[in-house]
Design an enzyme around this catalytic site. Structure first.
Site, PDB file in Angstrom:
ATOM      1  N   SER A   1       0.777  -0.994  -0.544  1.00 48.45           N
ATOM      2  CA  SER A   1       0.087  -0.010   0.184  1.00 48.45           C
ATOM      3  C   SER A   1       0.855   1.489   0.201  1.00 48.45           C
ATOM      4  CB  SER A   1      -0.802  -0.030   0.883  1.00 48.45           C
ATOM      5  OG  SER A   1      -1.498   1.330   1.341  1.00 48.45           O
TER       6      SER A   1
ATOM      7  N   TYR B   1      -2.095  -0.714  10.616  1.00 51.05           N
ATOM      8  CA  TYR B   1      -2.212  -1.242   8.803  1.00 51.05           C
ATOM      9  C   TYR B   1      -0.524  -0.597   7.896  1.00 51.05           C
ATOM     10  CZ  TYR B   1      -4.445  -1.311   4.187  1.00 51.05           C
ATOM     11  OH  TYR B   1      -4.450  -2.351   2.991  1.00 51.05           O
TER      12      TYR B   1
HETATM   13  P1  NAD Z   1     -11.650  -6.582   0.624  1.00 54.16           P
HETATM   14  O1  NAD Z   1     -11.809  -5.883   1.709  1.00 54.16           O
HETATM   15  O2  NAD Z   1     -12.409  -6.221  -0.404  1.00 54.16           O
HETATM   16  O3  NAD Z   1     -11.166  -7.530   0.253  1.00 54.16           O
HETATM   17  C1  NAD Z   1     -10.585  -8.530   1.005  1.00 54.16           C
HETATM   18  C2  NAD Z   1     -10.803  -9.703   1.234  1.00 54.16           C
HETATM   19  O4  NAD Z   1      -9.666 -10.478   2.009  1.00 54.16           O
HETATM   20  C3  NAD Z   1     -12.150 -10.137   1.715  1.00 54.16           C
HETATM   21  O5  NAD Z   1     -13.084 -11.137   0.714  1.00 54.16           O
HETATM   22  C4  NAD Z   1     -12.127 -11.182   3.270  1.00 54.16           C
HETATM   23  O6  NAD Z   1     -13.244 -11.835   2.957  1.00 54.16           O
HETATM   24  C5  NAD Z   1     -10.953 -11.696   2.782  1.00 54.16           C
HETATM   25  N1  NAD Z   1     -10.291 -12.083   3.773  1.00 54.16           N
HETATM   26  C6  NAD Z   1     -10.458 -11.476   5.039  1.00 54.16           C
HETATM   27  N2  NAD Z   1      -9.690 -11.894   5.946  1.00 54.16           N
HETATM   28  C7  NAD Z   1      -9.141 -13.529   6.119  1.00 54.16           C
HETATM   29  C8  NAD Z   1      -8.746 -14.155   5.789  1.00 54.16           C
HETATM   30  N3  NAD Z   1      -8.639 -14.439   7.334  1.00 54.16           N
HETATM   31  N4  NAD Z   1      -8.136 -15.378   5.129  1.00 54.16           N
HETATM   32  C9  NAD Z   1      -8.411 -14.999   3.821  1.00 54.16           C
HETATM   33  N5  NAD Z   1      -9.112 -13.914   3.065  1.00 54.16           N
HETATM   34  C10 NAD Z   1      -9.960 -13.550   4.176  1.00 54.16           C
HETATM   35  O7  NAD Z   1     -10.431  -5.275   0.425  1.00 54.16           O
HETATM   36  P2  NAD Z   1     -10.018  -4.685  -0.974  1.00 54.16           P
HETATM   37  O8  NAD Z   1     -10.192  -3.364  -0.743  1.00 54.16           O
HETATM   38  O9  NAD Z   1     -10.105  -5.415  -2.109  1.00 54.16           O
HETATM   39  O10 NAD Z   1      -8.334  -4.529  -0.707  1.00 54.16           O
HETATM   40  C11 NAD Z   1      -7.567  -6.346  -0.839  1.00 54.16           C
HETATM   41  C12 NAD Z   1      -5.894  -6.070  -0.942  1.00 54.16           C
HETATM   42  O11 NAD Z   1      -5.582  -4.358  -1.087  1.00 54.16           O
HETATM   43  C13 NAD Z   1      -6.006  -5.719   1.215  1.00 54.16           C
HETATM   44  O12 NAD Z   1      -4.199  -6.001   1.115  1.00 54.16           O
HETATM   45  C14 NAD Z   1      -5.548  -4.124   1.104  1.00 54.16           C
HETATM   46  O13 NAD Z   1      -5.233  -4.169   2.377  1.00 54.16           O
HETATM   47  C15 NAD Z   1      -4.979  -4.446   0.279  1.00 54.16           C
HETATM   48  N6  NAD Z   1      -5.143  -2.516  -0.605  1.00 54.16           N
HETATM   49  C16 NAD Z   1      -6.423  -1.868  -0.774  1.00 54.16           C
HETATM   50  C17 NAD Z   1      -7.092  -0.387  -1.339  1.00 54.16           C
HETATM   51  C18 NAD Z   1      -7.605   0.323  -1.031  1.00 54.16           C
HETATM   52  O14 NAD Z   1      -7.356   1.127  -1.409  1.00 54.16           O
HETATM   53  N7  NAD Z   1      -8.865  -0.581  -1.148  1.00 54.16           N
HETATM   54  C19 NAD Z   1      -5.483   0.712  -1.062  1.00 54.16           C
HETATM   55  C20 NAD Z   1      -4.294  -0.495  -0.764  1.00 54.16           C
HETATM   56  C21 NAD Z   1      -3.660  -1.237  -0.554  1.00 54.16           C
END
Ligand code: NAD
Length: 276
Positions: free
Chosen positions: A160, A173
């Protein structure tokens, strides 16, 4: 890119479901892993609806036994894993401060839920570190065994923006994603002799369920934090999940065969901008 077996964790979520669909459209066999099997199966249904090949597998990235079972299922139905995308991750409110800066009067604030640095909860911080860091390490231990000594294998972690410079309010985070970036470099070196490349994406700000309440008000207008982010993003918008596809396809393909240990910002210029 030649046809591969791609395993994505957290692929029932917003960003990695989009990546799963894009990789399926390229003809790869996709294993959609998620703790939430209903969400995973919805992604599988959408891939299978356009004749892609995908399976949904319930897996907890924090439990080795669960991942071992998931690997057996992937191997049985699709074959050995060529590409692992470690997408499961996220923040926890108990590792988040209410305000960006500590002010003296904050110490007297007794409002329910108000949190200064001094109120941060070790369990909330531990949860965030585990989900992002251990949740990247364990799936790698399980699935990278398939990759050792085979050609064209790679791992893509999801870091991130806050790994480069921490964002206010979310120390847990930010620290956990810094660990993911650091681990990406460590593992790239460690795996360099066995043919496994390891890279990471550093997405900027994508409006998803994870951060919607921080960035928008109930009426959909931007919060002050949302406005600050857009003001600091030279391209002037939040990312769309589709913005991650090109970099993902590149890093997982032979086109990146000499690229390992990089963390690529996909952020509309956020990390390049000094604010002036
Ligand atoms: P999201 O919450 O939509 O998806 C995360 C998924 O992970 C969910 O479907 C959840 O059920 C699953 N999950 C949670 N705990 C789990 C576990 N213990 N085992 C297996 N699955 C599990 O999140 P997103 O926005 O799609 O983010 C995806 C990745 O990108 C994450 O690593 C997040 O930190 C990173 N990220 C997101 C953003 C943003 O702006 N959304 C920015 C930078 C990084």
């Amino acid at each position: 890119m030649s046809k591969k077996v791609v395993v994505l964790t957290g692929a029932g979520g917003v960003l990695c479901s989009t990546l799963a669909q894009a990789l399926a459209k390229e003809g790869h066999k996709i294993a959609v892993l998620d703790l939430n099997i209903e969400a995973a199966n919805m992604v599988v249904d959408s891939i299978n609806s356009y004749e892609g090949e995908a399976i949904g597998v319930k897996a907890n990235v924090l439990k080795k036994e669960s991942l071992d079972l998931a690997k057996k299922e992937v191997n049985r139905q699709l074959g050995p894993c060529d590409i692992l995308i470690n997408g499961a991750g996220g923040n926890h409110p108990l590792g988040t401060t209410s305000n960006p800066y500590l002010k003296e009067e904050d110490l007297k604030n007794t409002a329910e839920g108000f949190k200064t640095f001094f109120d941060l909860d070790a369990d909330g911080i531990q949860f965030t570190f585990n989900l992002n860091f251990i949740g990247t390490l364990l799936p790698t231990q399980v699935f990278a065994r398939d990759m050792v000594g085979r050609e064209g294998c790679s791992i893509l972690n999801i870091s991130s923006m806050n790994a480069f410079t921490p964002l206010t309010k979310i120390p847990a985070y930010s620290g956990a994603k810094a660990a993911v970036s650091n681990f990406t470099q460590w593992l790239a070196v460690h795996f360099s002799k066995v043919g496994i490349r390891v890279n990471a994406l550093a997405p900027g700000f994508f409006l998803t369920d994870q951060n919607r309440a921080l960035l928008t008000d109930k009426d959909g207008s931007l919060t002050s934090r949302g406005n600050t982010i857009i003001g600091q993003t030279p391209m002037g918008r939040f990312g769309e999940p589709e913005d991650l596809i090109g970099t993902t396809l590149w890093l997982c393909s032979e086109g990146a065969s000499f690229v390992t240990g990089v963390v690529v910002p996909v952020d509309g210029g956020f990390s390049a901008f000094s604010g002036v």
